[in-house]
Design an enzyme around this catalytic site. Sequence first.
Site, PDB file in Angstrom:
ATOM      1  N   HIS A   1       0.812  -1.412   0.139  1.00 46.24           N
ATOM      2  CA  HIS A   1      -0.100  -0.115  -0.057  1.00 46.24           C
ATOM      3  C   HIS A   1       0.838   1.394  -0.029  1.00 46.24           C
ATOM      4  CE1 HIS A   1       1.293  -0.500   4.100  1.00 46.24           C
ATOM      5  NE2 HIS A   1       0.929   0.735   4.426  1.00 46.24           N
TER       6      HIS A   1
ATOM      7  N   ASP B   1       0.817   5.271   1.831  1.00 45.44           N
ATOM      8  CA  ASP B   1       0.254   6.037   3.211  1.00 45.44           C
ATOM      9  C   ASP B   1      -0.507   7.062   2.522  1.00 45.44           C
ATOM     10  OD1 ASP B   1       1.399   3.994   4.479  1.00 45.44           O
ATOM     11  OD2 ASP B   1       2.960   5.346   5.474  1.00 45.44           O
TER      12      ASP B   1
ATOM     13  N   HIS C   1       4.759   0.223  -0.257  1.00 42.16           N
ATOM     14  CA  HIS C   1       5.648  -0.650   0.707  1.00 42.16           C
ATOM     15  C   HIS C   1       4.582  -1.528   1.405  1.00 42.16           C
ATOM     16  CE1 HIS C   1       3.725   2.804   2.739  1.00 42.16           C
ATOM     17  NE2 HIS C   1       3.665   2.017   3.839  1.00 42.16           N
TER      18      HIS C   1
ATOM     19  N   ARG D   1       7.914  -8.887  15.411  1.00 41.10           N
ATOM     20  CA  ARG D   1       8.333  -7.616  14.912  1.00 41.10           C
ATOM     21  C   ARG D   1       7.216  -6.695  15.353  1.00 41.10           C
ATOM     22  NH1 ARG D   1       7.319  -4.794   9.942  1.00 41.10           N
ATOM     23  NH2 ARG D   1       8.996  -3.155   9.979  1.00 41.10           N
TER      24      ARG D   1
HETATM   25  C1  LIG Z   1      -5.038   8.359   8.921  1.00 41.46           C
HETATM   26  C2  LIG Z   1      -5.117   7.278   8.378  1.00 41.46           C
HETATM   27  C3  LIG Z   1      -4.266   6.688   7.552  1.00 41.46           C
HETATM   28  C4  LIG Z   1      -4.554   5.189   7.260  1.00 41.46           C
HETATM   29  C5  LIG Z   1      -6.115   5.236   7.648  1.00 41.46           C
HETATM   30  C6  LIG Z   1      -6.286   6.129   8.778  1.00 41.46           C
HETATM   31  C7  LIG Z   1      -5.852   5.536  10.308  1.00 41.46           C
HETATM   32  C8  LIG Z   1      -4.948   4.295   9.710  1.00 41.46           C
HETATM   33  C9  LIG Z   1      -3.842   4.300   8.597  1.00 41.46           C
HETATM   34  C10 LIG Z   1      -3.472   3.087   7.941  1.00 41.46           C
HETATM   35  C11 LIG Z   1      -2.306   2.499   8.782  1.00 41.46           C
HETATM   36  C12 LIG Z   1      -1.921   1.197   7.829  1.00 41.46           C
HETATM   37  C13 LIG Z   1      -1.718   1.359   6.363  1.00 41.46           C
HETATM   38  C14 LIG Z   1      -3.047   2.219   5.939  1.00 41.46           C
HETATM   39  C15 LIG Z   1      -3.137   2.106   4.455  1.00 41.46           C
HETATM   40  C16 LIG Z   1      -4.201   1.445   6.370  1.00 41.46           C
HETATM   41  O1  LIG Z   1      -5.085   0.614   6.295  1.00 41.46           O
HETATM   42  O2  LIG Z   1      -4.498   2.062   7.767  1.00 41.46           O
HETATM   43  C17 LIG Z   1      -3.065   3.327   6.655  1.00 41.46           C
HETATM   44  C18 LIG Z   1      -4.170   4.626   6.094  1.00 41.46           C
HETATM   45  C19 LIG Z   1      -3.679   5.159   4.876  1.00 41.46           C
HETATM   46  O3  LIG Z   1      -2.569   5.725   5.091  1.00 41.46           O
HETATM   47  O4  LIG Z   1      -4.672   5.493   3.959  1.00 41.46           O
HETATM   48  O1  LIG Z   2       5.395  -2.347   9.655  1.00 45.42           O
HETATM   49  C1  LIG Z   2       5.847  -1.810   8.723  1.00 45.42           C
HETATM   50  O2  LIG Z   2       7.096  -1.869   8.673  1.00 45.42           O
HETATM   51  C2  LIG Z   2       5.249  -0.912   7.828  1.00 45.42           C
HETATM   52  C3  LIG Z   2       3.980  -0.110   8.536  1.00 45.42           C
HETATM   53  C4  LIG Z   2       3.032   0.357   7.602  1.00 45.42           C
HETATM   54  O3  LIG Z   2       3.404   0.642   6.414  1.00 45.42           O
HETATM   55  C5  LIG Z   2       2.065   1.405   8.126  1.00 45.42           C
HETATM   56  O4  LIG Z   2       1.682   1.262   9.359  1.00 45.42           O
HETATM   57  O5  LIG Z   2       1.566   2.165   7.335  1.00 45.42           O
HETATM   58 FE   LIG Z   3       2.432   2.143   5.193  1.00 44.29          FE
END
Ligand SMILES: C=C1C[C@]23C[C@H]1CC[C@H]2[C@@]12CCC[C@@](C)(C(=O)O1)[C@H]2[C@@H]3C(=O)O
Ligand SMILES: O=C(O)CCC(=O)C(=O)O
Ligand SMILES: [Fe+2]
Length: 358
Positions: A217, A219, A274, A284
């Site tokens: 994905h 961010d 990533h 981890r």
């Molecule tokens: C402020 C955010 C940003 C979110 C959604 C919301 C809360 C959690 C974040 C994440 C964290 C993990 C990867 C991601 C892709 C996910 O699934 O949840 C992120 C997403 C984004 O970066 O779009």
């Molecule tokens: O665990 C990791 O190294 C990646 C975590 C990540 O990509 C995320 O929280 O958005």
């Molecule tokens: Fe991420």
Amino acid sequence: MSLKPLKAENHKDLSSMKELPDSYAWSSVDDDCLLSCSSEPVPVINLEDPNVMKHVGHACKTWGVFHVTNHGIPMAVLDDMEASVRKLFYLPIQQKLKAARAPDGVSGYGAVRISSFFHKHMWSEGFTIIGSPYEHAKKLWPQDYKNFCVVVDEYNKEMKKLTNRLMWLVLGSLGITEGDVKWARQTRDTKEACPALQLNSYPACPDPDRAMGLAAHTDSSLLTILHQNNTSGLQVQREGMGWVTVPPIKGALVVHVGDLLHILSNGLYSSVLHRAIVNRAQHRLSIAYIYGPPSNVRISPLSKLTSIVRPPLYQPVTWSEYLAIKAKYFNKTLSIVRLSAPVNGFVDLKDHKSVIVG
Ligand SMILES: C=C1C[C@]23C[C@H]1CC[C@H]2[C@@]12CCC[C@@](C)(C(=O)O1)[C@H]2[C@@H]3C(=O)O
Ligand SMILES: O=C(O)CCC(=O)C(=O)O
Ligand SMILES: [Fe+2]
């Protein structure tokens, strides 16, 4: 476009599993790596280097990710946070579920938000904190919640300072000054940015080659700052090279370019794809500080970076609007807000429900 999520086994205790259930078995996690695993390392940037801005710009342009050292965050703040996160994930599952994320909510304990786009489960647990950790901590440790709050607040405070510094380095590397982006000066009349803190836990896995910790994905942020414990697992995709591992460097932090910086820079700095893979022996942990703009700000390509030959590639969008589209369309979101030539009209962003604010 959302695929049907698997429901039944949503809350398995991963660390007790001796075998990988079929619902967690992803085919060919390692395919790309077999073809083209690169040994070229992700850039490491010393924030005290006199040429730091140039290095940051180069890393954003070529990789979309880099390590930072000499970042000024005391080691104790990183260590305390890591210990608190470990303590949280080591709680019995029934206790963690007391702070479970609501089905349509954003913060709390559960599988990572993007899980619903995949047929298979990921080998991870997540905990998202937006703003104060107090409500969650009270549910997890009714008597003893204070320590977690103090540690998270301190971590957020340090991350905020560092992100602000990194933002100016990134903007400076694009030739942007304070006068060009009023919202970035953090004036009193703007609603402050509300970053998300994403805690991730990847227990040791009995069959790591077929499991996926966190699927690929980008961010949605402007910048994400990631702390990983002493265990490898993060991989970034680099064009022509496939997946490149970003091994942890003690005391260093990983910085990712997010989708909103991609938009702000009019595509000059691309957000980095990533994922996290898992391993057989070690647990981890990672902690992502996901930084976005203040809630009332529409992000659009900076006018200094657009011209007749390079017109704005994206339509203006708030962070909240962007997250709402991402919740529906996942990795297609950037292309949805892209203005293709001839201009295909604006997507009506109001059709998408806000996620964090508004
Ligand atoms: C402020 C955010 C940003 C979110 C959604 C919301 C809360 C959690 C974040 C994440 C964290 C993990 C990867 C991601 C892709 C996910 O699934 O949840 C992120 C997403 C984004 O970066 O779009
Ligand atoms: O665990 C990791 O190294 C990646 C975590 C990540 O990509 C995320 O929280 O958005
Ligand atoms: Fe991420």
